[in-house]
Scaffold this motif. Structure first.
Motif, PDB file in Angstrom:
ATOM      1  N   THR A 244       0.889  -1.011   0.076  1.00 49.01           N
ATOM      2  CA  THR A 244       0.149  -0.055  -0.126  1.00 49.01           C
ATOM      3  C   THR A 244       1.032   1.101   0.112  1.00 49.01           C
ATOM      4  N   LYS A 245       0.300   2.402  -0.400  1.00 51.02           N
ATOM      5  CA  LYS A 245       1.013   3.683  -0.145  1.00 51.02           C
ATOM      6  C   LYS A 245      -0.213   4.849   0.115  1.00 51.02           C
ATOM      7  N   PRO A 246       0.365   5.686   0.586  1.00 55.00           N
ATOM      8  CA  PRO A 246      -0.366   6.884   0.993  1.00 55.00           C
ATOM      9  C   PRO A 246      -0.947   7.602  -0.550  1.00 55.00           C
ATOM     10  N   ALA A 247      -2.220   8.150  -0.685  1.00 57.96           N
ATOM     11  CA  ALA A 247      -2.678   8.650  -1.678  1.00 57.96           C
ATOM     12  C   ALA A 247      -3.407  10.076  -1.510  1.00 57.96           C
ATOM     13  N   PHE A 248      -3.598  10.407  -0.234  1.00 61.13           N
ATOM     14  CA  PHE A 248      -4.164  11.766   0.014  1.00 61.13           C
ATOM     15  C   PHE A 248      -3.183  12.998   0.221  1.00 61.13           C
ATOM     16  N   ASN A 249      -3.490  14.103  -0.354  1.00 63.02           N
ATOM     17  CA  ASN A 249      -2.751  15.288  -0.213  1.00 63.02           C
ATOM     18  C   ASN A 249      -3.209  15.909   0.821  1.00 63.02           C
ATOM     19  N   THR A 250      -4.265  15.954   1.349  1.00 62.91           N
ATOM     20  CA  THR A 250      -4.612  16.593   2.423  1.00 62.91           C
ATOM     21  C   THR A 250      -5.543  15.446   3.286  1.00 62.91           C
ATOM     22  N   LYS A 251      -6.106  15.857   4.488  1.00 62.97           N
ATOM     23  CA  LYS A 251      -7.068  14.706   4.925  1.00 62.97           C
ATOM     24  C   LYS A 251      -8.188  14.345   4.409  1.00 62.97           C
ATOM     25  N   ASN A 252      -8.547  15.060   3.210  1.00 61.45           N
ATOM     26  CA  ASN A 252      -9.707  14.312   2.657  1.00 61.45           C
ATOM     27  C   ASN A 252      -9.861  14.791   0.940  1.00 61.45           C
ATOM     28  N   SER A 253      -8.355  15.049   0.488  1.00 64.25           N
ATOM     29  CA  SER A 253      -8.422  15.290  -0.851  1.00 64.25           C
ATOM     30  C   SER A 253      -7.243  14.714  -1.612  1.00 64.25           C
ATOM     31  N   ILE A 254      -7.510  14.423  -2.818  1.00 65.34           N
ATOM     32  CA  ILE A 254      -6.523  13.812  -3.864  1.00 65.34           C
ATOM     33  C   ILE A 254      -6.271  14.907  -4.891  1.00 65.34           C
ATOM     34  N   ASN A 255      -5.264  15.510  -5.033  1.00 63.61           N
ATOM     35  CA  ASN A 255      -4.910  16.406  -6.236  1.00 63.61           C
ATOM     36  C   ASN A 255      -4.735  15.608  -7.473  1.00 63.61           C
ATOM     37  N   LEU A 256      -5.404  15.937  -8.443  1.00 66.20           N
ATOM     38  CA  LEU A 256      -5.224  15.086  -9.739  1.00 66.20           C
ATOM     39  C   LEU A 256      -4.067  15.687 -10.548  1.00 66.20           C
ATOM     40  N   LYS A 257      -3.202  14.792 -11.297  1.00 74.10           N
ATOM     41  CA  LYS A 257      -1.953  15.438 -11.764  1.00 74.10           C
ATOM     42  C   LYS A 257      -1.892  14.021 -12.975  1.00 74.10           C
ATOM     43  N   PRO A 258      -1.096  14.491 -14.094  1.00 69.93           N
ATOM     44  CA  PRO A 258      -1.003  13.618 -15.102  1.00 69.93           C
ATOM     45  C   PRO A 258      -0.389  12.153 -14.942  1.00 69.93           C
ATOM     46  N   ASN A 259       0.595  12.187 -13.814  1.00 70.64           N
ATOM     47  CA  ASN A 259       1.281  10.995 -13.545  1.00 70.64           C
ATOM     48  C   ASN A 259       0.664  10.154 -12.428  1.00 70.64           C
ATOM     49  N   LEU A 260      -0.288  10.535 -11.859  1.00 71.86           N
ATOM     50  CA  LEU A 260      -1.226   9.934 -10.748  1.00 71.86           C
ATOM     51  C   LEU A 260      -1.545   8.361 -11.067  1.00 71.86           C
ATOM     52  N   PHE A 261      -1.624   8.260 -11.938  1.00 75.47           N
ATOM     53  CA  PHE A 261      -2.099   6.745 -12.473  1.00 75.47           C
ATOM     54  C   PHE A 261      -0.984   5.951 -13.311  1.00 75.47           C
ATOM     55  N   ASN A 262       0.210   6.481 -12.996  1.00 75.47           N
ATOM     56  CA  ASN A 262       1.623   5.509 -13.703  1.00 75.47           C
ATOM     57  C   ASN A 262       1.418   4.180 -13.392  1.00 75.47           C
ATOM     58  N   ASP A 263       1.100   3.883 -11.994  1.00 78.95           N
ATOM     59  CA  ASP A 263       0.917   2.546 -11.428  1.00 78.95           C
ATOM     60  C   ASP A 263      -0.239   1.744 -11.516  1.00 78.95           C
ATOM     61  N   ASP A 264      -1.049   2.354 -12.452  1.00 80.29           N
ATOM     62  CA  ASP A 264      -2.341   1.981 -12.670  1.00 80.29           C
ATOM     63  C   ASP A 264      -3.463   2.702 -11.595  1.00 80.29           C
ATOM     64  N   ALA A 265      -4.734   2.054 -11.290  1.00 76.44           N
ATOM     65  CA  ALA A 265      -5.551   2.646 -10.563  1.00 76.44           C
ATOM     66  C   ALA A 265      -5.126   2.843  -9.007  1.00 76.44           C
ATOM     67  N   LEU A 266      -6.029   3.729  -8.266  1.00 74.77           N
ATOM     68  CA  LEU A 266      -5.705   3.826  -6.926  1.00 74.77           C
ATOM     69  C   LEU A 266      -6.970   3.003  -6.336  1.00 74.77           C
ATOM     70  N   ILE A 267      -6.708   1.943  -5.609  1.00 70.02           N
ATOM     71  CA  ILE A 267      -7.774   1.070  -5.092  1.00 70.02           C
ATOM     72  C   ILE A 267      -8.072   1.349  -3.702  1.00 70.02           C
ATOM     73  N   PHE A 268      -9.013   1.676  -3.206  1.00 70.50           N
ATOM     74  CA  PHE A 268      -9.469   1.793  -1.694  1.00 70.50           C
ATOM     75  C   PHE A 268     -10.295   0.756  -1.101  1.00 70.50           C
ATOM     76  N   LYS A 269     -10.038   0.079  -0.256  1.00 69.58           N
ATOM     77  CA  LYS A 269     -10.811  -0.858   0.355  1.00 69.58           C
ATOM     78  C   LYS A 269     -11.562  -0.540   1.694  1.00 69.58           C
ATOM     79  N   ASP A 270     -11.158   0.563   2.262  1.00 73.52           N
ATOM     80  CA  ASP A 270     -11.490   1.042   3.714  1.00 73.52           C
ATOM     81  C   ASP A 270     -11.815   2.353   3.961  1.00 73.52           C
ATOM     82  N   LEU A 271     -12.356   3.176   3.140  1.00 73.50           N
ATOM     83  CA  LEU A 271     -12.763   4.356   2.859  1.00 73.50           C
ATOM     84  C   LEU A 271     -13.832   4.560   3.878  1.00 73.50           C
ATOM     85  N   LYS A 272     -13.735   5.694   4.697  1.00 75.68           N
ATOM     86  CA  LYS A 272     -14.861   6.051   5.554  1.00 75.68           C
ATOM     87  C   LYS A 272     -16.018   6.796   4.777  1.00 75.68           C
TER      88      LYS A 272
END
Length: 296
Positions: free
Chosen positions: A185-213
């Motif tokens: 696993t690796k961190p994905a959030f830029n703030t406590k509740n947001s992810i900034n979109l950037k062109p290389n965000l998906f270089n390693d394929d999808a972000l997959i979340f199993k345990d979101l609140k």
């Protein structure tokens, strides 16, 4: 093409796969969905059933037999899913088991998909009926792709995904060679509740979340505010994906997940799999809401 309209939005659905392909504002003509450029990614919003993602070696085991199903299942490419009902604000499609499908998915089922347009919100409802004399096993999910950036003179990096509550969830990495879930696993959030979109965000394929609140995520422009949100209270997993450097983002509610690298390939033991007993019916909905400020 099948269509729904009200005073705010126009919706269109392709016959093949009953795939949502347009969400347009009536007044200002804003187009909210990705346009499925075949040079980049030729889909709009595939419907995922009866699996999510990839199977190890493209196969699974059930009751000692081996079966093969393509990535994300067979509904997305189906020519046999048919419109069975249309009202002023809804479209309902159905796909039932047949001899060809029983060879790759050994269960008698009916998959029903209903799009309902109310105001500025589109409900996408999935219903699975067990028509068999045994439990059936499946996953189900959505894969809608939204245009990003929406407005001229904006960049991809001007957009954030904002979740309804603070999050500590990490993304589960995929093996980019085979599409299987790893134990990393690796961190994905830029703030406590947001992810900034950037062109290389998906270089390693999808972000997959199993345990979101959270059970709601919004696509938000730094200058134009919230564009839309997807709410998914019936879904335990969320995928976020785009082709690297492509002008869209997929917000994907899932009930199920791709195989793990160390899977036994036994369908009954697959993570996230739904066990639906005989004569039972399963339903799950997600909702796409377009913010009124962008409707003109």
């Amino acid at each position: 093409m099948y269509k729904l309209s009200n005073s705010l939005l126009n919706i269109a659905v392709k016959p093949k796969g009953a795939e949502l392909c347009q969400i347009n504002a009536v007044k200002n003509k804003n187009q909210f969905m990705w346009h499925a450029d075949p040079k980049v990614w030729a889909s709009y919003a595939p419907n995922l059933f009866p699996i999510i993602g990839c199977l190890k070696d493209d196969k699974y085991l059930f009751e000692g037999k081996t079966y093969h199903i393509p990535k994300h299942g067979f509904v997305r490419h189906s020519e046999e899913i048919k419109l069975i009902s249309q009202t002023e604000n809804s479209l309902t499609f159905s796909l039932k088991f047949n001899d060809a499908l029983l060879k790759i998915f050994p269960f008698k089922f009916e998959f029903i998909l209903t799009y309902t347009l109310i105001g500025n919100t589109l409900e996408v409802n999935h219903t699975v009926k067990n028509l068999d004399n045994q439990s059936i096993y499946f996953s189900v999910g959505g894969h809608p792709a939204f245009k990003c950036p929406l407005h001229k003179n904006e960049k991809y990096t001007d957009y954030n995904l904002v979740f309804e509550t603070e999050e500590s969830a990490q993304t589960y990495l995929l093996n980019t060679d085979n599409g299987l879930v790893t134990g990393t696993t690796k961190p994905a959030f830029n703030t406590k509740n947001s992810i900034n979109l950037k062109p290389n965000l998906f270089n390693d394929d999808a972000l997959i979340f199993k345990d979101l609140k959270s059970r709601k995520v919004a696509l938000v422009s730094k200058t134009k505010g919230e564009i839309l949100n997807v709410s998914f209270k019936d879904f335990n997993y969320l995928g976020i994906w785009a082709k690297p450097n492509a002008p869209y983002v997929c917000l994907e509610p899932w009930l199920g997940i791709a195989d793990h690298e160390n899977t036994t390939q036994d369908l009954k033991k697959k993570e996230g799999i739904i066990n639906l007993p005989e004569n039972q019916t399963f339903t799950a909905s997600y909702y796409i809401q377009i913010h009124e400020r962008h409707l003109g």
